[in-house]
Motif scaffolding. Sequence first.
Motif, mmCIF file in Angstrom:
data_model
loop_
_atom_site.group_PDB
_atom_site.id
_atom_site.type_symbol
_atom_site.label_atom_id
_atom_site.label_comp_id
_atom_site.label_asym_id
_atom_site.label_seq_id
_atom_site.Cartn_x
_atom_site.Cartn_y
_atom_site.Cartn_z
ATOM 1 N N SER A 285 5.091 -0.646 0.878
ATOM 2 C CA SER A 285 6.326 -0.557 1.667
ATOM 3 C C SER A 285 6.028 -0.125 3.095
ATOM 4 C CB SER A 285 7.299 0.441 1.047
ATOM 5 O OG SER A 285 7.724 0.017 -0.213
ATOM 6 N N LEU A 286 5.077 0.767 3.247
ATOM 7 C CA LEU A 286 4.724 1.245 4.592
ATOM 8 C C LEU A 286 4.006 0.174 5.395
ATOM 9 C CD1 LEU A 286 3.552 4.898 3.798
ATOM 10 C CD2 LEU A 286 5.639 4.182 4.982
ATOM 11 N N LYS A 287 3.300 -0.705 4.730
ATOM 12 C CA LYS A 287 2.596 -1.768 5.423
ATOM 13 C C LYS A 287 3.578 -2.755 6.037
ATOM 14 C CE LYS A 287 -1.833 -1.917 3.056
ATOM 15 N NZ LYS A 287 -2.698 -2.695 2.187
ATOM 16 N N LYS A 288 4.735 -2.914 5.434
ATOM 17 C CA LYS A 288 5.735 -3.896 5.912
ATOM 18 C C LYS A 288 6.416 -3.377 7.082
ATOM 19 C CE LYS A 288 6.666 -5.816 1.419
ATOM 20 N NZ LYS A 288 7.630 -6.056 0.419
ATOM 21 N N VAL B 140 -4.764 0.509 -18.415
ATOM 22 C CA VAL B 140 -3.379 0.907 -18.161
ATOM 23 C C VAL B 140 -3.362 1.803 -16.928
ATOM 24 C CG1 VAL B 140 -1.365 2.094 -19.089
ATOM 25 C CG2 VAL B 140 -2.858 0.787 -20.601
ATOM 26 N N THR B 141 -2.618 1.349 -15.944
ATOM 27 C CA THR B 141 -2.529 2.121 -14.704
ATOM 28 C C THR B 141 -1.429 3.158 -14.865
ATOM 29 O OG1 THR B 141 -3.148 0.118 -13.533
ATOM 30 C CG2 THR B 141 -2.326 1.940 -12.213
ATOM 31 N N PRO B 142 -1.715 4.402 -14.534
ATOM 32 C CA PRO B 142 -0.701 5.458 -14.665
ATOM 33 C C PRO B 142 0.481 5.217 -13.714
ATOM 34 C CG PRO B 142 -2.893 6.397 -14.351
ATOM 35 C CD PRO B 142 -3.023 4.932 -14.177
ATOM 36 N N GLU B 143 1.640 5.780 -14.089
ATOM 37 C CA GLU B 143 2.883 5.640 -13.319
ATOM 38 C C GLU B 143 2.737 6.102 -11.882
ATOM 39 O OE1 GLU B 143 6.331 4.660 -13.751
ATOM 40 O OE2 GLU B 143 5.526 3.856 -15.605
ATOM 41 N N ASP B 144 2.099 7.241 -11.688
ATOM 42 C CA ASP B 144 2.014 7.779 -10.320
ATOM 43 C C ASP B 144 1.178 6.881 -9.417
ATOM 44 O OD1 ASP B 144 -0.238 8.401 -11.751
ATOM 45 O OD2 ASP B 144 -0.491 10.412 -10.917
ATOM 46 N N VAL B 145 0.163 6.231 -9.978
ATOM 47 C CA VAL B 145 -0.651 5.316 -9.172
ATOM 48 C C VAL B 145 0.183 4.099 -8.780
ATOM 49 C CG1 VAL B 145 -2.693 3.842 -9.197
ATOM 50 C CG2 VAL B 145 -2.810 6.119 -10.203
ATOM 51 N N LEU B 146 0.963 3.587 -9.732
ATOM 52 C CA LEU B 146 1.837 2.450 -9.416
ATOM 53 C C LEU B 146 2.849 2.829 -8.328
ATOM 54 C CD1 LEU B 146 2.560 1.004 -12.974
ATOM 55 C CD2 LEU B 146 1.090 0.048 -11.202
ATOM 56 N N LEU B 147 3.395 4.002 -8.430
ATOM 57 C CA LEU B 147 4.371 4.460 -7.442
ATOM 58 C C LEU B 147 3.729 4.596 -6.056
ATOM 59 C CD1 LEU B 147 7.256 5.387 -6.917
ATOM 60 C CD2 LEU B 147 6.550 7.691 -7.543
ATOM 61 N N LEU B 148 2.514 5.152 -6.016
ATOM 62 C CA LEU B 148 1.817 5.282 -4.734
ATOM 63 C C LEU B 148 1.490 3.918 -4.134
ATOM 64 C CD1 LEU B 148 -0.559 8.277 -5.505
ATOM 65 C CD2 LEU B 148 1.358 8.243 -3.912
ATOM 66 N N ARG B 149 1.150 2.957 -4.986
ATOM 67 C CA ARG B 149 0.876 1.607 -4.472
ATOM 68 C C ARG B 149 2.147 0.986 -3.876
ATOM 69 N NH1 ARG B 149 -2.830 -0.899 -9.353
ATOM 70 N NH2 ARG B 149 -4.681 0.325 -8.870
ATOM 71 N N GLU B 150 3.264 1.196 -4.537
ATOM 72 C CA GLU B 150 4.529 0.680 -4.007
ATOM 73 C C GLU B 150 4.838 1.302 -2.660
ATOM 74 O OE1 GLU B 150 7.845 0.946 -6.700
ATOM 75 O OE2 GLU B 150 6.684 0.015 -8.325
ATOM 76 N N ILE B 151 4.625 2.603 -2.537
ATOM 77 C CA ILE B 151 4.872 3.288 -1.265
ATOM 78 C C ILE B 151 3.946 2.735 -0.193
ATOM 79 C CG2 ILE B 151 4.744 5.530 -0.088
ATOM 80 C CD1 ILE B 151 5.586 6.812 -2.765
ATOM 81 N N ARG B 152 2.693 2.574 -0.526
ATOM 82 C CA ARG B 152 1.721 2.047 0.447
ATOM 83 C C ARG B 152 2.128 0.645 0.893
ATOM 84 N NH1 ARG B 152 -3.570 0.235 -2.232
ATOM 85 N NH2 ARG B 152 -2.091 -1.374 -2.781
#
Length: 137
Positions: A134-137, A120-132
């Motif tokens: 988004s920045l790549k795009k 189970v991946t913690p919420e904050d890790v999922l949020l950081l992945r989404e941010i990362r």
Amino acid sequence: MMQEFKAFASKGNVVDLAVGVIIGGAFGKIVDSLVGDVVMPIIGRIFGGLDFSNYYLPLNGQGTTLTLIEVKKAGGVLAYGSFITVAVNFLILAFIIFQMVRLFNKMKKAEPAPAPAPVVTPEDVLLLREIRDSLKK
């Protein structure tokens, strides 16, 4: 008090222990007979046909020509032959019990290993992945 005793005596562990003690006593007699009637005569034959149960050192100065029973009546005696017999008896009993435990362990069904817990991946890790991402795009 009687109800507590009844509850104690009727527990499965107490009954199992009682059965084990009774079977152990009977098994001890079998092993004593095996050692005294089968093993020790063979060992005695190997060592010159002598009976270990009559090996002793008198502590009261008498000679060693008498049997162990006669010497015990006359006084103190160091009966090392009886000790050898009991020691061999113990070794045989320990070996038989070891083999029985080994057999029971083999008969036990191997319990399947528990399935690994899902990661189970913690919420904050999922949020950081989404941010990362988004920045790549």
